[in-house]
Design a protein around this motif. Sequence first.
Motif, PDB file in Angstrom:
ATOM      1  N   LEU A 158       2.171   8.477   7.406  1.00  0.00           N
ATOM      2  CA  LEU A 158       1.901   7.146   6.874  1.00  0.00           C
ATOM      3  C   LEU A 158       0.644   6.557   7.523  1.00  0.00           C
ATOM      4  O   LEU A 158      -0.184   5.931   6.856  1.00  0.00           O
ATOM      5  CB  LEU A 158       3.125   6.289   7.165  1.00  0.00           C
ATOM      6  CG  LEU A 158       3.317   5.080   6.274  1.00  0.00           C
ATOM      7  CD1 LEU A 158       4.780   4.870   6.012  1.00  0.00           C
ATOM      8  CD2 LEU A 158       2.745   3.876   6.957  1.00  0.00           C
ATOM      9  N   LEU A 159       0.489   6.783   8.828  1.00  0.00           N
ATOM     10  CA  LEU A 159      -0.697   6.269   9.510  1.00  0.00           C
ATOM     11  C   LEU A 159      -1.953   6.978   9.014  1.00  0.00           C
ATOM     12  O   LEU A 159      -3.004   6.363   8.859  1.00  0.00           O
ATOM     13  CB  LEU A 159      -0.548   6.419  11.024  1.00  0.00           C
ATOM     14  CG  LEU A 159       0.652   5.666  11.623  1.00  0.00           C
ATOM     15  CD1 LEU A 159       0.793   5.943  13.103  1.00  0.00           C
ATOM     16  CD2 LEU A 159       0.534   4.172  11.372  1.00  0.00           C
ATOM     17  N   ASP A 216       0.832  -1.203   0.000  1.00  0.00           N
ATOM     18  CA  ASP A 216       0.000   0.000   0.000  1.00  0.00           C
ATOM     19  C   ASP A 216       0.864   1.249   0.000  1.00  0.00           C
ATOM     20  O   ASP A 216       0.456   2.292  -0.484  1.00  0.00           O
ATOM     21  CB  ASP A 216      -0.890   0.014   1.245  1.00  0.00           C
ATOM     22  CG  ASP A 216      -1.768  -1.219   1.315  1.00  0.00           C
ATOM     23  OD1 ASP A 216      -2.690  -1.300   0.508  1.00  0.00           O
ATOM     24  OD2 ASP A 216      -1.496  -2.108   2.163  1.00  0.00           O
ATOM     25  N   VAL A 217       2.048   1.111   0.611  1.00  0.00           N
ATOM     26  CA  VAL A 217       2.942   2.258   0.721  1.00  0.00           C
ATOM     27  C   VAL A 217       4.378   1.810   0.454  1.00  0.00           C
ATOM     28  O   VAL A 217       4.786   0.752   0.921  1.00  0.00           O
ATOM     29  CB  VAL A 217       2.902   2.877   2.142  1.00  0.00           C
ATOM     30  CG1 VAL A 217       3.887   4.035   2.258  1.00  0.00           C
ATOM     31  CG2 VAL A 217       1.508   3.342   2.500  1.00  0.00           C
ATOM     32  N   VAL A 218       5.100   2.622  -0.298  1.00  0.00           N
ATOM     33  CA  VAL A 218       6.531   2.374  -0.513  1.00  0.00           C
ATOM     34  C   VAL A 218       7.295   3.582   0.032  1.00  0.00           C
ATOM     35  O   VAL A 218       6.984   4.724  -0.316  1.00  0.00           O
ATOM     36  CB  VAL A 218       6.845   2.183  -2.012  1.00  0.00           C
ATOM     37  CG1 VAL A 218       8.347   1.987  -2.230  1.00  0.00           C
ATOM     38  CG2 VAL A 218       6.062   0.993  -2.565  1.00  0.00           C
ATOM     39  N   GLU A 266      -5.990  14.756   7.708  1.00  0.00           N
ATOM     40  CA  GLU A 266      -5.489  15.387   6.505  1.00  0.00           C
ATOM     41  C   GLU A 266      -3.996  15.139   6.364  1.00  0.00           C
ATOM     42  O   GLU A 266      -3.205  15.533   7.206  1.00  0.00           O
ATOM     43  CB  GLU A 266      -5.748  16.898   6.631  1.00  0.00           C
ATOM     44  CG  GLU A 266      -5.314  17.685   5.433  1.00  0.00           C
ATOM     45  CD  GLU A 266      -5.505  19.186   5.659  1.00  0.00           C
ATOM     46  OE1 GLU A 266      -6.231  19.568   6.607  1.00  0.00           O
ATOM     47  OE2 GLU A 266      -4.918  19.957   4.906  1.00  0.00           O
ATOM     48  N   PRO A 267      -3.579  14.469   5.270  1.00  0.00           N
ATOM     49  CA  PRO A 267      -2.146  14.210   5.103  1.00  0.00           C
ATOM     50  C   PRO A 267      -1.404  15.439   4.567  1.00  0.00           C
ATOM     51  O   PRO A 267      -2.030  16.404   4.131  1.00  0.00           O
ATOM     52  CB  PRO A 267      -2.103  13.065   4.090  1.00  0.00           C
ATOM     53  CG  PRO A 267      -3.376  13.163   3.333  1.00  0.00           C
ATOM     54  CD  PRO A 267      -4.377  13.906   4.176  1.00  0.00           C
ATOM     55  N   LEU A 324       6.503   7.617  -0.483  1.00  0.00           N
ATOM     56  CA  LEU A 324       7.023   8.599   0.461  1.00  0.00           C
ATOM     57  C   LEU A 324       8.552   8.528   0.439  1.00  0.00           C
ATOM     58  O   LEU A 324       9.116   7.435   0.328  1.00  0.00           O
ATOM     59  CB  LEU A 324       6.555   8.316   1.894  1.00  0.00           C
ATOM     60  CG  LEU A 324       5.076   8.553   2.256  1.00  0.00           C
ATOM     61  CD1 LEU A 324       4.202   7.414   1.766  1.00  0.00           C
ATOM     62  CD2 LEU A 324       4.912   8.713   3.745  1.00  0.00           C
ATOM     63  N   SER A 325       9.195   9.676   0.549  1.00  0.00           N
ATOM     64  CA  SER A 325      10.652   9.626   0.678  1.00  0.00           C
ATOM     65  C   SER A 325      11.103  10.570   1.777  1.00  0.00           C
ATOM     66  O   SER A 325      10.410  11.527   2.113  1.00  0.00           O
ATOM     67  CB  SER A 325      11.325   9.987  -0.650  1.00  0.00           C
ATOM     68  OG  SER A 325      11.235  11.374  -0.880  1.00  0.00           O
TER      69      SER A 325
END
Lengths: 338, 615
Positions: free
Chosen positions: A292-293, A127-129, A301-302, A156-157
């Motif tokens: 990430l959570l 779902d996430v890298v 809100e991200p 995400l980095s």
Amino acid sequence: MEEVAVEALTEQEAAVYDRQIRVWGVEAQRRLSRAHVLVIGMSNVLTELCKNIVLAGIGSLTLMEDAPSVSTVMNTSFLIPVEQIESDKSFLTECAESLKDFNPMVHVTVEKGSLEEKPDDFLNNFDVVVVGRSLLKYRMHVNSLCRKRGPKIAFLSVDCRGPLGEIFIDLQTHTYVLKAKENVPHSLQNLVYCSLEEAIAARWDRLPKKTTKLFYAMRIMEDFEQSNSRLPGQVTLDDLASVLDTRKRLCESQGMPETLVPDKLLHRLLYAEAREHPPVCAILGGILGQELLKVLSGKGEPLKNFFFFDPMDGKGITEEIPRPDDTPIIMQSAEIEI
Amino acid sequence: MATPEELAVIEKAKVLMVGAGGIGCELLKTLALTGFKDIHLIDLDTIEVSNLNRQFLFRKQHVGQSKAKVARDAVLKFKPDIKIEAHHANVKNSDFDVEFFKQFNVVLNGLDNVDARRHVNRLCLAAGVPLVESGSTGYLGQVTVHVKDQTECYECQTKELPKTYPVCTITNTPSKPVHCIVWAKDLLFARLFGDRNQSSDLIVHTNDRTSSAATADTDFFNIKDGETPESYACRVFDGVFGDNIEVALRNEETWKSRKRPRPLYICEVYSDAKKPRIDGSCNSPDGNDKHTASAARILGLSNPQEVWTVRDSANVFLKALELLLNTRQKDIGSLVFDKDDQLAMEFVTAAANLRSSCFDIPMQSLFEAKGIAGNIVHAIATTNAIISGLIVLEAIKLLMGNLDDCRTTYCLEYPRRKMLLMPAELSAPKSSCYVCSQSTLLLEVNTTMTRLREVVEKIVRGQLSVNSPMISQGPCLIYETGDDLEEDMVTQYNQNLEKFLDSLPAPIVDGSILSIEDFQQEFTCHLQIKHREIFDEEKEPDNMVLSGKLSTTRDQALPGSVQLTAVADNVSIHAVDDDDEVILIDEVAKQDLKRKVLDEESVIVCGKRQRTEVS
């Protein structure tokens, strides 16, 4: 967002996760427990991130060797007891074992080999890298792989250069519930992000004047490293003159004065070399973990779409860097009833 | 990485960490990684299962062990070459006196309550050691710096104390779930299972002297000869939810402006069916275990998030009461409510819900009720990690002697002016502070009706957090504590405690000024007494009002206008009984923030940070 049936947590989950369920609710906790995260590379800041998301109770965490393009100094890690440092297990295996111990309910594994050797659909397992410090080219490559493999793989980095930090987030499309505020009911927000490649293609003279200097400084460092075949972080103060040349060239081509990025800031980035400042790793790892959570739980809100921290002024700043065509990140919002 | 200059001071520094909980675990790790080599750590707590989601130095097998010691051992595994001294003790212990504090270059707090924070604040002031204070709740957090004579001390800002409710709201006129939960745990549970001499009889208030509630009968809560636990449970049910409400309804005056409650009797709940008969539960292998015995599970109510129906609540009430009587025989009469005691929590939830149904108040799930009853703080690992990083950054600035660069930093859930981490300038000491500026406090009290004991417990210990008080009026010593007192003095002081203020050997009357001292804290403050006859039971349930700044000149606030229990201004760190703590940023605080937050344009403009204030 996928509908998740609210089922009772196991007694063990309810007991261990009690305090955080009071923050984000059972449904979000369920979603977390079904989420799969891939972390490429390992550094102090990534260690902090892994700790945070394993404690929070994601479904699985996969650790993978980074691209051959990183220079980090892991002077110390709280994941590996000193007596085991010399053991014949791989570094990542040691990390994975330690993380498993933090929370046995999370499945932590090591994936051997590099991303290049993997089948095309490998990223569909996640779902996430998350990618740590690496060449810009590599980050853009992984970002575009995520985009190709489907609209739901978040990228995400994070990089911590001495005391300075940068986080980038591309969620492609993301829907979340915006909590009701005075007179404004709950609403469903739909965000459409741009890729790293698009974000850094934005012309500097079109970005808001108050955009943090660190954004530009990081781009200058990337450009310098790339054009001089250096690994990220493989720089020293001896490079200052060349980096100042890079600044001149970039600022001119972007229509900005050189004073846009102060010498002192580049000086600090070079002085850091490949090191990471542990308190700043804790801060960045915390912010990234939190984002990430939010992404995985669909709650809150991200970030849109960069975060910067500099202990010199103590500000943790979010920046929204749009596509070159200035399309803003928020696309739609709709009122909903809850 | 720290600069070589920073690393030099870091490696030489001796630091004291108070608290090894949510913030403490993260902080100890971050200090060790940053290069700190000499760390003392104090925490009196032991590890619980609910700590494991964020206190990452602890494992399941450590539950029950000292937090300070397990944290030390865990960090030494990856950093064996540093010195960590762990104290499994209360920071208020007299071993940790001013001399002890003086050995440190900086003190770092990761505490969970106002009382301990005040204590550490006073010791840091007395020892002249800078203090980095911190707190977190959910996504919110705060880190700040206190330096004697240079900045505000921790007590310059008034703090909101834990909420207390007027007794009559709890016993007669509940209107919120919390009122019913407080009733169930502090009155009913305490009355049934606790020390009956200590617990309040105020199950119901009535002005109607001719008829009193059945439960007012002193024998009501005793099991009668030949009564089975089951029939006892039914009798208590009808008494507290039925008869008591009937009696309360006779106070017509009370219900003129309120919705009338509805009495609830067993026979109504089970009008269409029989009570469930559940047997054998007490024989289960873990039936006696304090943390696993469960009435809800026996009844098939295994989801703690689910809100029970009235029938479910009645079932749980009866079953839990029966189980408590059968399995805790030894403890009846001395049980103290504990939110982690599963059966007790189920009983309290069921009782609170039944009472809520009488008063038409929304019922709560076991999970929610536990949060309210235990005053549980929302806590996540990420905020604590961020806070630990911020604490270390402030500590480094202090060690480098750069107090001007120190900041208060707020960790926010959503960006404000683009910032998730928002620094603000530190404030100067407040001249009105009774701790660091020793300003006189005002106590309004009825001197003829109040015993010294109430002043000592509620004001001196409760509100002023004085640990071992010595109270005097002029040359006369009124009260003192300590191990080295003569026996006859102890007798004298104990007698004084029971006397009304105006009948003490040195009478305390309107205008009297008391000195309150604490030798351990090296703390002194002065209390001016103002006699007042009447207090508002709703707003001033202590029958005493302590106020901050005492008016000495006309332009200052009037006496009594700055109540210590109210959030006066800025941010307050709130008391709670769990690991992490609460920051409330109220409206006033936001305004204050606006004024203090550094201007956006002051970011590195020409390679040098400029400090500009927004006007």
